[in-house]
Write a protein that holds these residues in place. Structure first.
Motif, PDB file in Angstrom:
ATOM      1  N   PRO A 235       4.904  14.281   4.625  1.00 54.17           N
ATOM      2  CA  PRO A 235       5.478  13.136   5.390  1.00 54.17           C
ATOM      3  C   PRO A 235       6.972  13.021   5.044  1.00 54.17           C
ATOM      4  CG  PRO A 235       3.541  12.318   3.993  1.00 54.17           C
ATOM      5  CD  PRO A 235       4.070  13.778   3.699  1.00 54.17           C
ATOM      6  N   ASP A 236       7.574  13.922   3.921  1.00 56.34           N
ATOM      7  CA  ASP A 236       8.977  13.653   3.706  1.00 56.34           C
ATOM      8  C   ASP A 236       9.907  14.496   4.375  1.00 56.34           C
ATOM      9  OD1 ASP A 236      11.047  13.007   1.993  1.00 56.34           O
ATOM     10  OD2 ASP A 236      11.033  15.019   0.921  1.00 56.34           O
ATOM     11  N   SER A 237       9.170  15.729   4.917  1.00 57.55           N
ATOM     12  CA  SER A 237       9.907  16.771   5.687  1.00 57.55           C
ATOM     13  C   SER A 237       9.697  16.700   7.099  1.00 57.55           C
ATOM     14  CB  SER A 237       9.676  18.044   5.074  1.00 57.55           C
ATOM     15  OG  SER A 237       8.518  18.426   5.108  1.00 57.55           O
ATOM     16  N   TYR A 238       8.507  16.450   7.637  1.00 51.19           N
ATOM     17  CA  TYR A 238       8.351  16.626   9.202  1.00 51.19           C
ATOM     18  C   TYR A 238       9.167  15.570   9.906  1.00 51.19           C
ATOM     19  CZ  TYR A 238       4.606  19.829   8.965  1.00 51.19           C
ATOM     20  OH  TYR A 238       3.723  21.047   9.029  1.00 51.19           O
ATOM     21  N   LYS A 300       7.470   8.101  13.614  1.00 50.09           N
ATOM     22  CA  LYS A 300       7.359   9.412  13.049  1.00 50.09           C
ATOM     23  C   LYS A 300       6.570   9.708  12.006  1.00 50.09           C
ATOM     24  CE  LYS A 300      10.899  11.878  15.630  1.00 50.09           C
ATOM     25  NZ  LYS A 300      12.190  12.608  15.415  1.00 50.09           N
ATOM     26  N   ARG A 301       6.964   8.916  10.944  1.00 50.72           N
ATOM     27  CA  ARG A 301       6.540   8.833   9.544  1.00 50.72           C
ATOM     28  C   ARG A 301       5.094   8.760   9.613  1.00 50.72           C
ATOM     29  NH1 ARG A 301       9.770   9.179   4.985  1.00 50.72           N
ATOM     30  NH2 ARG A 301       8.270   7.695   3.912  1.00 50.72           N
ATOM     31  N   LEU A 302       4.796   7.487  10.441  1.00 44.67           N
ATOM     32  CA  LEU A 302       3.368   6.935  10.510  1.00 44.67           C
ATOM     33  C   LEU A 302       2.358   8.073  10.882  1.00 44.67           C
ATOM     34  CD1 LEU A 302       2.155   3.486  11.557  1.00 44.67           C
ATOM     35  CD2 LEU A 302       1.308   5.577  12.834  1.00 44.67           C
TER      36      LEU A 302
ATOM     37  N   ASP B 108      17.327  11.995  -2.428  1.00 39.76           N
ATOM     38  CA  ASP B 108      16.085  11.180  -2.357  1.00 39.76           C
ATOM     39  C   ASP B 108      16.160  10.883  -0.574  1.00 39.76           C
ATOM     40  OD1 ASP B 108      14.980  11.178  -4.818  1.00 39.76           O
ATOM     41  OD2 ASP B 108      16.142   9.240  -5.318  1.00 39.76           O
ATOM     42  N   ASP B 109      14.923  10.549  -0.098  1.00 42.83           N
ATOM     43  CA  ASP B 109      14.805  10.468   1.094  1.00 42.83           C
ATOM     44  C   ASP B 109      14.954   8.899   1.102  1.00 42.83           C
ATOM     45  OD1 ASP B 109      13.763  10.022   3.605  1.00 42.83           O
ATOM     46  OD2 ASP B 109      12.008  10.755   3.497  1.00 42.83           O
ATOM     47  N   ALA B 110      16.186   8.485   2.054  1.00 47.64           N
ATOM     48  CA  ALA B 110      16.336   7.195   2.135  1.00 47.64           C
ATOM     49  C   ALA B 110      15.241   6.177   2.727  1.00 47.64           C
ATOM     50  CB  ALA B 110      17.593   6.876   3.471  1.00 47.64           C
ATOM     51  N   GLU B 111      14.338   6.834   4.068  1.00 50.16           N
ATOM     52  CA  GLU B 111      13.302   6.010   4.413  1.00 50.16           C
ATOM     53  C   GLU B 111      12.257   5.576   3.537  1.00 50.16           C
ATOM     54  OE1 GLU B 111      13.160   4.231   7.460  1.00 50.16           O
ATOM     55  OE2 GLU B 111      11.015   4.052   7.453  1.00 50.16           O
ATOM     56  N   ASP B 112      12.146   6.668   2.633  1.00 47.70           N
ATOM     57  CA  ASP B 112      11.147   6.813   1.651  1.00 47.70           C
ATOM     58  C   ASP B 112      11.358   5.591   0.657  1.00 47.70           C
ATOM     59  OD1 ASP B 112       8.759   7.919   0.965  1.00 47.70           O
ATOM     60  OD2 ASP B 112       9.374   9.313  -0.468  1.00 47.70           O
ATOM     61  N   VAL B 115      10.607   2.071   2.450  1.00 41.36           N
ATOM     62  CA  VAL B 115       9.243   1.658   2.391  1.00 41.36           C
ATOM     63  C   VAL B 115       8.707   1.237   1.061  1.00 41.36           C
ATOM     64  CG1 VAL B 115       7.209   2.390   2.582  1.00 41.36           C
ATOM     65  CG2 VAL B 115       8.825   3.124   4.260  1.00 41.36           C
ATOM     66  N   ALA B 116       9.281   1.928  -0.081  1.00 45.18           N
ATOM     67  CA  ALA B 116       8.797   1.693  -1.296  1.00 45.18           C
ATOM     68  C   ALA B 116       9.405   0.081  -1.558  1.00 45.18           C
ATOM     69  CB  ALA B 116       9.560   2.716  -2.401  1.00 45.18           C
ATOM     70  N   LYS B 117      10.558  -0.284  -1.083  1.00 47.07           N
ATOM     71  CA  LYS B 117      11.086  -1.706  -1.546  1.00 47.07           C
ATOM     72  C   LYS B 117      10.518  -2.704  -0.535  1.00 47.07           C
ATOM     73  CE  LYS B 117      15.667  -0.153  -3.017  1.00 47.07           C
ATOM     74  NZ  LYS B 117      16.776   0.087  -2.448  1.00 47.07           N
ATOM     75  N   THR B 118       9.793  -2.275   0.625  1.00 47.68           N
ATOM     76  CA  THR B 118       9.161  -3.218   1.360  1.00 47.68           C
ATOM     77  C   THR B 118       8.280  -4.211   0.733  1.00 47.68           C
ATOM     78  OG1 THR B 118       8.891  -1.309   2.953  1.00 47.68           O
ATOM     79  CG2 THR B 118       7.946  -3.505   3.524  1.00 47.68           C
ATOM     80  N   PRO B 119       8.574  -5.637   0.764  1.00 49.00           N
ATOM     81  CA  PRO B 119       7.708  -6.637   0.069  1.00 49.00           C
ATOM     82  C   PRO B 119       6.348  -6.412   0.792  1.00 49.00           C
ATOM     83  CG  PRO B 119       9.145  -7.541   1.460  1.00 49.00           C
ATOM     84  CD  PRO B 119       9.665  -6.167   1.683  1.00 49.00           C
TER      85      PRO B 119
END
Lengths: 531, 173
Positions: A235-238, A300-302, B108-112, B115-119
């Motif tokens: 999910p990190d790369s795709y 996309k991540r979902l 690091d992945d910005a989106e990651d 999501v980790a910070k999402t309440p």
């Protein structure tokens, strides 16, 4: 001439196409014609292979005149030819979609001149991995498709893609090194790397050595197939790659890993030594994957998380090592390749029409583009396993096999499967509610494109057409589920029986371990001199 | 099967160094680690070929046990070519990372992180369901006025562009 004599063409034709398209990189029209034409030809050839194997049974071809167990063999059986046909249908649809996108956008999103050769190399690698009957050649097939995928993943060299590409490349290289170590140890222990010969010789090894080799192969393939503890990279790369590239990766690359796992479990290490750990891993893959999907707000991540999650179903089917379980797994692989690829292609269309793939910015797409809504709805319901569709049939097959097995663990997995299916429906319904149903004004950060009704002509016809064709193919899998399940059942029976596979490679008088010897009892002892 | 002890020791050292290096955050070190791992594996394959012997060209009168096993060497050749290609590609990526971000680290992945910070509270999903959800509420029509829409709750801002892009072109040339 047996059916398999033409099998190497399934690898040679795409490589030939790659060479031609590379030479033609100044002429995009000719490039498109060559790559689509050759891929269509490959698909026809593979359909013929499937038909031939259906009537005449498993057959093999030795390459370069070196007889097995010394040379490289290619084996066509019902499982590999089914995988070939499905993967070629998918890759052809994605290629047409990508050319449509390339024609509409110019070279910015996907530089077409390098895209076509690399894509064809990827297809050649996938075909090689499906066809080969030699463990080292399987490694080479993996490397061909991985190297091509590195290039496709970082296409354009933008910041996010390079960042995602680094993780992807490093993880893939480490898994390849593990695979190579396993091959070296297997060669050291048995003195052969032809898979049919290994099936005979691994049975003679000490159980401790066998289990070590077994686990090493499964870990290497588990990384490629993105099975739970080893799935973090996917999910990190795709999601950062261009839409058609993500689509083909999601459809094919993990399934090549699953294919290799199936071969390991059925041909090389039959029996139930590792079935319990595999089942636990399958359960964790299903549940953890889908919980990850629920947390995402980017489509996309979902979808990448649902991809990981549904690999669990296939591992579940494989771990039961019964004919019904394996048949359902084979059916599920064919179904999932098609559906997951269609969903990623549709997400590419959503991104074009709605300006983003983030659910915070989307809304009202069902009204803006009903065609897009339909194209999303059908594969999405199929993925979630809503009754008439093939996803439902595959899951029912798995549940039945699990109940047939009847152990507490299998029943837990059946429950986990039902839960995952419901959670998939929830994740998909969130996408549907937010991106398609609510008004654009209700979105947290509505994209300005959503209100621009004049821009409806944005979706190129080739892209919509190829996505629609793939969705229709997914529905056809539902309509023809009967024959497909029969095919899956046959291939599962053949894989668990192993006689046809081993004898087609090593000759009719080869001894299959665990079976009554067909002729004399003196197996060829090639390893004797290595002490 | 007799095994060369020096070969084994070198292999072990290479594996240890390789694993240490790929756990680093610097890309160049990761690449060096991968090269060491690949070479250690080549040594492992070589070791599986057994003892050294004659070159495997057929000559009359030589016992078949005196030849060296040619297969591991063919495998090593293939794997050298593959690791060469991958190393070249990795160097290209490292150069590109440097050109874009002026740093050699894995990012690091910005989106990651977002999501980790999402309440755990989601304004839309967890809000109380209003009694009347129809677009044309009968009660409102009967009363002769339209209900006003509740404003969408504010969210913490979307993660902006990635750090890579922020730095682009800004660094010293």
């Amino acid at each position: 001439m047996n059916a398999a004599s033409l099998a190497p063409l399934a690898v040679v034709l795409p490589i030939l196409g790659a060479a031609l398209t590379f030479a033609l990189n100044r002429n995009p029209v000719a490039q498109r014609m060559v790559s689509i034409g050759l891929l269509a030809l490959t698909l026809l050839l593979e359909c013929w292979l499937l038909a031939a194997v259906w009537t005449t049974g498993t057959s093999s071809v030795t390459l370069g005149g070196w007889l097995p167990p010394f040379g490289v063999v290619m084996v066509v059986d019902q499982f590999s030819s089914l995988m070939l046909v499905v993967s070629s249908v998918v890759s052809l649809a994605v290629l047409v979609y990508a050319t449509g996108q390339g024609m509409a956008d110019g070279d910015q999103e996907a530089p077409v001149s390098i895209f076509h050769p690399t894509y064809l190399i990827l297809v050649a690698g996938v075909s090689n991995a499906f066809l080969t009957g030699d463990l080292f050649n399987l490694y080479v097939g993996f490397e061909i498709l991985l190297t091509a995928s590195y290039v496709l993943m970082t296409l354009g060299g933008t910041g996010p893609r390079i960042r995602a590409g680094v993780t992807y490349v490093v993880v893939s290289v480490v898994s390849s090194v593990l695979f190579l170590i396993a091959i070296a140890m297997i060669y050291g222990a048995t003195g052969t790397i032809t898979m049919a010969d290994l099936a005979v010789k691994l049975a003679e090894l000490d159980p401790a050595t066998r289990n070590l080799l077994h686990v090493m192969l499964l870990v290497a393939f588990g990384i490629k197939a993105a099975v739970f503890p080893l799935s973090f990279w996917l999910p990190d790369s795709y999601p950062t790659a261009p839409a058609p590239v993500t689509a083909v990766f999601a459809g094919l690359l993990t399934k090549v890993g699953v294919y290799a796992m199936v071969r390991t479990e059925t041909l090389l290490f039959p029996g139930d030594t590792l079935n319990t750990p595999l089942m636990v891993v399958a359960l964790l893959t299903m549940v953890v994957g889908i919980l990850g999907a629920l947390a995402q707000s980017d489509i996309k991540r979902l979808l990448s998380f649902t991809l990981v999650s549904h690999i669990g179903y296939m591992v579940f089917g494989l771990a039961m090592s019964s004919v019904t379980g394996l048949a359902a797994a084979v059916f599920y692989v064919a179904h999932h390749i098609t559906v997951q690829t269609s969903l990623f292609l549709v997400t590419g269309l959503i991104e074009r029409r709605g300006g983003s793939s983030s659910m915070d910015r989307l809304g009202g797409l069902a009204k803006l583009s009903p065609m897009l809504a339909l194209l999303f709805f059908v594969p999405a319901m199929n993925l979630a396993g809503i009754p008439p569709f093939s996803g439902f049939l595959g899951k029912v097959g798995l549940m039945q096999a699990g109940m047939e097995l009847g152990t507490p663990l299998a029943i837990t997995l059946v429950a986990g499967g039902v839960l995952t299916s419901l959670l998939t429906l929830l994740a998909i319904a969130r996408v549907w509610n937010r991106a398609f149903w609510r008004k654009p004004d209700d979105a947290e950060y509505p994209d300005p494109v959503l209100k621009d009704t004049a821009a409806v002509g944005l979706l190129p016809r080739t892209m919509v057409g190829s996505t629609a064709a793939l969705v229709v193919f997914g529905v056809a899998l539902t309509v023809f589920a009967g024959p497909l399940f029969q095919l899956a059942g046959n291939s599962a029976e053949q894989m668990l029986d192993r006689t046809a596979y081993i004898q087609s490679v090593l000759g009719g008088d080869a001894i299959v371990p665990g079976k009554a010897a067909p002729g004399t009892d003196s197996g060829p002892s090639l390893q004797g001199g290595a002490k | 099967m007799s095994v060369n002890l020096t070969l084994l020791l070198v292999m072990g050292v290479l594996y240890a160094c390789g694993i240490y290096l790929i756990l680093e955050r610097s890309l160049t070190r990761v690449l060096l680690g991968l090269v060491l791992l690949a070479n250690a594996t080549n040594l492992l394959i070589l070791a599986t070929g057994g003892y050294a012997g004659l070159a495997p060209f057929f000559s009359k009168g030589t016992d078949s046990g005196d030849y060296n096993d040619p297969l591991p060497q063919a495998l090593i050749l293939t794997s050298i070519v593959i690791s060469f290609a991958v190393t070249a590609f990795m160097l290209g990526i490292i150069y590109r990372t440097w050109a874009l971000a002026r740093q050699d680290d894995i990012q690091d992945d910005a989106e990651d992180r977002r999501v980790a910070k999402t309440p755990s509270f989601d304004a839309e999903d967890d809000a109380e369901v209003p009694q009347e959800t129809s677009e044309f509420p009968l009660a409102a029509i009967a009363a002769g006025h339209t209900p006003d829409h509740p404003e969408a709750a504010d969210h913490p801002g979307l993660a902006g562009s990635t750090p890579l892009n922020d730095d682009e072109g800004g660094g010293p040339r």
